[in-house]
Design an enzyme around this catalytic site. Structure first.
Site, PDB file in Angstrom:
ATOM      1  N   ASP A 179       0.815  -1.223   0.000  1.00 18.71           N
ATOM      2  CA  ASP A 179       0.000   0.000   0.000  1.00 18.71           C
ATOM      3  C   ASP A 179       0.845   1.269   0.000  1.00 18.71           C
ATOM      4  O   ASP A 179       0.335   2.355  -0.279  1.00 18.71           O
ATOM      5  CB  ASP A 179      -0.934   0.011   1.216  1.00 18.71           C
ATOM      6  CG  ASP A 179      -2.023  -1.044   1.103  1.00 18.71           C
ATOM      7  OD1 ASP A 179      -2.266  -1.537  -0.020  1.00 18.71           O
ATOM      8  OD2 ASP A 179      -2.631  -1.389   2.129  1.00 18.71           O
ATOM      9  N   ARG A 218      -5.078   6.238  -2.912  1.00 16.36           N
ATOM     10  CA  ARG A 218      -3.629   6.286  -2.672  1.00 16.36           C
ATOM     11  C   ARG A 218      -2.880   6.997  -3.802  1.00 16.36           C
ATOM     12  O   ARG A 218      -1.821   7.575  -3.579  1.00 16.36           O
ATOM     13  CB  ARG A 218      -3.073   4.879  -2.427  1.00 16.36           C
ATOM     14  CG  ARG A 218      -3.672   4.247  -1.161  1.00 16.36           C
ATOM     15  CD  ARG A 218      -2.807   3.220  -0.512  1.00 16.36           C
ATOM     16  NE  ARG A 218      -3.615   2.380   0.367  1.00 16.36           N
ATOM     17  CZ  ARG A 218      -3.955   2.704   1.621  1.00 16.36           C
ATOM     18  NH1 ARG A 218      -3.550   3.833   2.155  1.00 16.36           N
ATOM     19  NH2 ARG A 218      -4.705   1.887   2.345  1.00 16.36           N
TER      20      ARG A 218
HETATM   21  C1  S3P Z   1      -5.301  -5.394   3.355  1.00 13.09           C
HETATM   22  C2  S3P Z   1      -4.470  -6.209   2.624  1.00 13.09           C
HETATM   23  C3  S3P Z   1      -3.840  -5.779   1.363  1.00 13.09           C
HETATM   24  C4  S3P Z   1      -3.865  -4.274   1.228  1.00 13.09           C
HETATM   25  C5  S3P Z   1      -5.206  -3.691   1.526  1.00 13.09           C
HETATM   26  C6  S3P Z   1      -5.619  -4.025   2.946  1.00 13.09           C
HETATM   27  C7  S3P Z   1      -5.903  -5.928   4.574  1.00 13.09           C
HETATM   28  O1  S3P Z   1      -4.567  -6.329   0.276  1.00 13.09           O
HETATM   29  O2  S3P Z   1      -3.449  -3.897  -0.071  1.00 13.09           O
HETATM   30  O3  S3P Z   1      -5.181  -2.288   1.388  1.00 13.09           O
HETATM   31  O4  S3P Z   1      -6.446  -5.147   5.384  1.00 13.09           O
HETATM   32  O5  S3P Z   1      -5.832  -7.131   4.775  1.00 13.09           O
HETATM   33  P1  S3P Z   1      -4.367  -7.850  -0.203  1.00 13.09           P
HETATM   34  O6  S3P Z   1      -4.970  -8.754   0.814  1.00 13.09           O
HETATM   35  O7  S3P Z   1      -5.083  -7.925  -1.520  1.00 13.09           O
HETATM   36  O8  S3P Z   1      -2.892  -8.047  -0.346  1.00 13.09           O
END
Ligand code: S3P
Length: 433
Positions: A319, A392
């Site tokens: 992120d 973002r």
């Molecule tokens: C998150 C996991 C990430 C991240 C998202 C939030 C979470 O995504 O990019 O903003 O809270 O578990 P992914 O599970 O697709 O990697």
């Protein structure tokens, strides 16, 4: 949300103190678990972002009563594991976290649910939750693996599942589904991802086991465990803090304080990387709340060396890569990002969005299938940019604009409200011109 543009002018410094709203990942999980816990929960500093409001909206549609107290806390009346059939589709808005994690809870209910999202969410891959939830016994219809999802709840059975993609959302979805399953659900992740699902489940009283097997990190959870409500203050969002930390890193004279920030080790790789680049960071008042580490940061600008982000780091920084890439031209050696193909299926194609906006600001960028290579030592100019409807991207380029020559206009700047509605105002408060 109405369309709005934001103008960002160059700055000469970042100074002051920023208190961040509660972490988005933790807020989603607490809202879901508070709903299926027994007894009331009180959540202070709940994320102010529209995504976490989507989760609360879905919980209300599933029969969970909650309200906002005068001091801004969310009070949730837990219903226990049985939710109520929703009268209308569950609207997840822009939030992939809501759809993916909540699908694990509705899959274990005695009713069917329809989960819908906005245009961006409707393009995002859901097979990663559909496949394992189907193996557990749920029936899920989708549009070729994309939303809307029609989930027919079932008496779930435990599975032993190795996730093909490293995703904390999928891991949490399956751990939540595991609560409704008969037997012990075992999940193995190829790379260690953020562990807020595990930490939150424990905070609400569930028992989980973690093992580091040869294949990766393995977590198991037994079904039919009862959760109990909690009182918690949610630590400040580290991924939102990233924008201010990167802004501070742009100017040697910056001095910034960030109290009450999330310091969970599975998220804190950002701090190591920023220190490696040259930002001076010290942490005081370390504390632990419901298993989550919190601390206060003192930050001072320093050098701006370069970095390579690859392998497990790319997953750990997923992120934060947009803002790190947005400041890359100002670094001495540049920044190279590899193994980050997942960025292409976020709220926007973040690799393409970063490359397009950097080029509009006059930067040289090499766009690759799984990342970017951005040379350092480049001077950028202000430009008219697009957020691509992605929070973002809007915030990352507001940061890049601080060191460009001339003004930058960011179209679709309102998308920042997905995770951080006060972002532009707070950025204005801590920048000196
Ligand atoms: C998150 C996991 C990430 C991240 C998202 C939030 C979470 O995504 O990019 O903003 O809270 O578990 P992914 O599970 O697709 O990697």
């Amino acid at each position: 949300m109405s369309n709005s543009s934001q103008i960002v002018r160059p700055a000469r410094n970042v100074r002051g103190s920023v208190s961040l709203p509660g972490d988005k990942s933790i807020s989603h999980r607490y809202a879901m678990l508070a709903g299926i816990a027994e007894g009331p929960s009180r959540l202070e500093n709940y994320s102010t972002g529209a995504d976490c409001a989507s989760t609360l909206g879905c919980m209300r549609s599933l029969g969970v009563q909650w309200g906002r107290t005068e001091d801004g806390a969310i009070e949730v009346q837990g219903r226990g594991l049985s939710l109520a059939a929703p009268a209308a589709p569950l609207d997840c808005g822009n939030s992939g976290s809501t759809m993916r994690m909540l699908s694990g809870i509705v899959a274990g209910q005695k009713f069917s649910s329809e989960m819908v999202g906005d245009e961006s969410l409707s393009r995002r891959p859901m097979a990663r939750v559909i496949t394992p939830l189907t193996a557990m016994g749920a029936q899920i219809a989708s549009q070729a693996g994309k939303p809307p999802l029609h989930i027919t709840g079932a008496a779930l059975k435990a599975i032993d599942y190795t996730m093909p993609v490293a995703s904390a959302q999928v891991k949490s979805c399956l751990l939540f589904a595991g609560l409704f399953a008969d037997g012990e659900t075992r999940i193995t992740e190829p790379l260690r991802t953020r562990d807020h699902g595990e930490v939150a489940l424990r905070a609400f009283g569930a028992k989980l086991e973690r093992k580091n097997s040869g294949q990766g990190n393995q977590i198991s959870i037994r079904g039919s465990q009862h959760l109990r409500g909690i009182e918690a203050r949610i630590p400040g969002d580290l991924s939102s803090a990233a924008f201010f930390l990167c802004a501070a890193a742009l100017f040697p004279g910056s001095q910034l304080t960030v109290p009450g920030l999330l310091m969970n080790p599975t998220r804190a790789r950002l701090l190591d990387l920023l220190m490696q680049i040259g930002l001076r960071i010290s942490v005081t008042q370390l504390d632990e709340i419901h298993g989550e580490l919190v601390g206060s940061l003192q930050v001072e600008g320093g050098g701006l060396k370069g970095a390579t982000i690859a392998g497990a780091d790319s997953a750990a920084l997923i992120d934060e890569i947009p803002v790190l890439a947005a400041i890359a031209p100002y670094t001495e050696q540049g920044i190279e990002v590899r193994d980050a193909r997942e960025l292409r299926v976020k709220e926007s194609d973040r690799i393409a969005a970063v490359a397009a906006n950097l080029r509009l600001m006059g930067a040289q960028v090499e766009e690759r299938d799984d990342g970017l290579k951005i040379p350092g030592g480049q001077a950028l100019h202000g430009a008219e940019l697009d957020s691509f409807g992605d929070h973002r991207i809007a915030m990352a380029f507001a940061v890049a604009a601080l060191r460009a020559s001339g003004e930058t206009l960011i179209r679709g700047a309102e998308s920042a409200a997905i995770s951080y509605p006060a972002f532009f105002q707070t950025l204005e408060e801590v920048t000196e011109r």
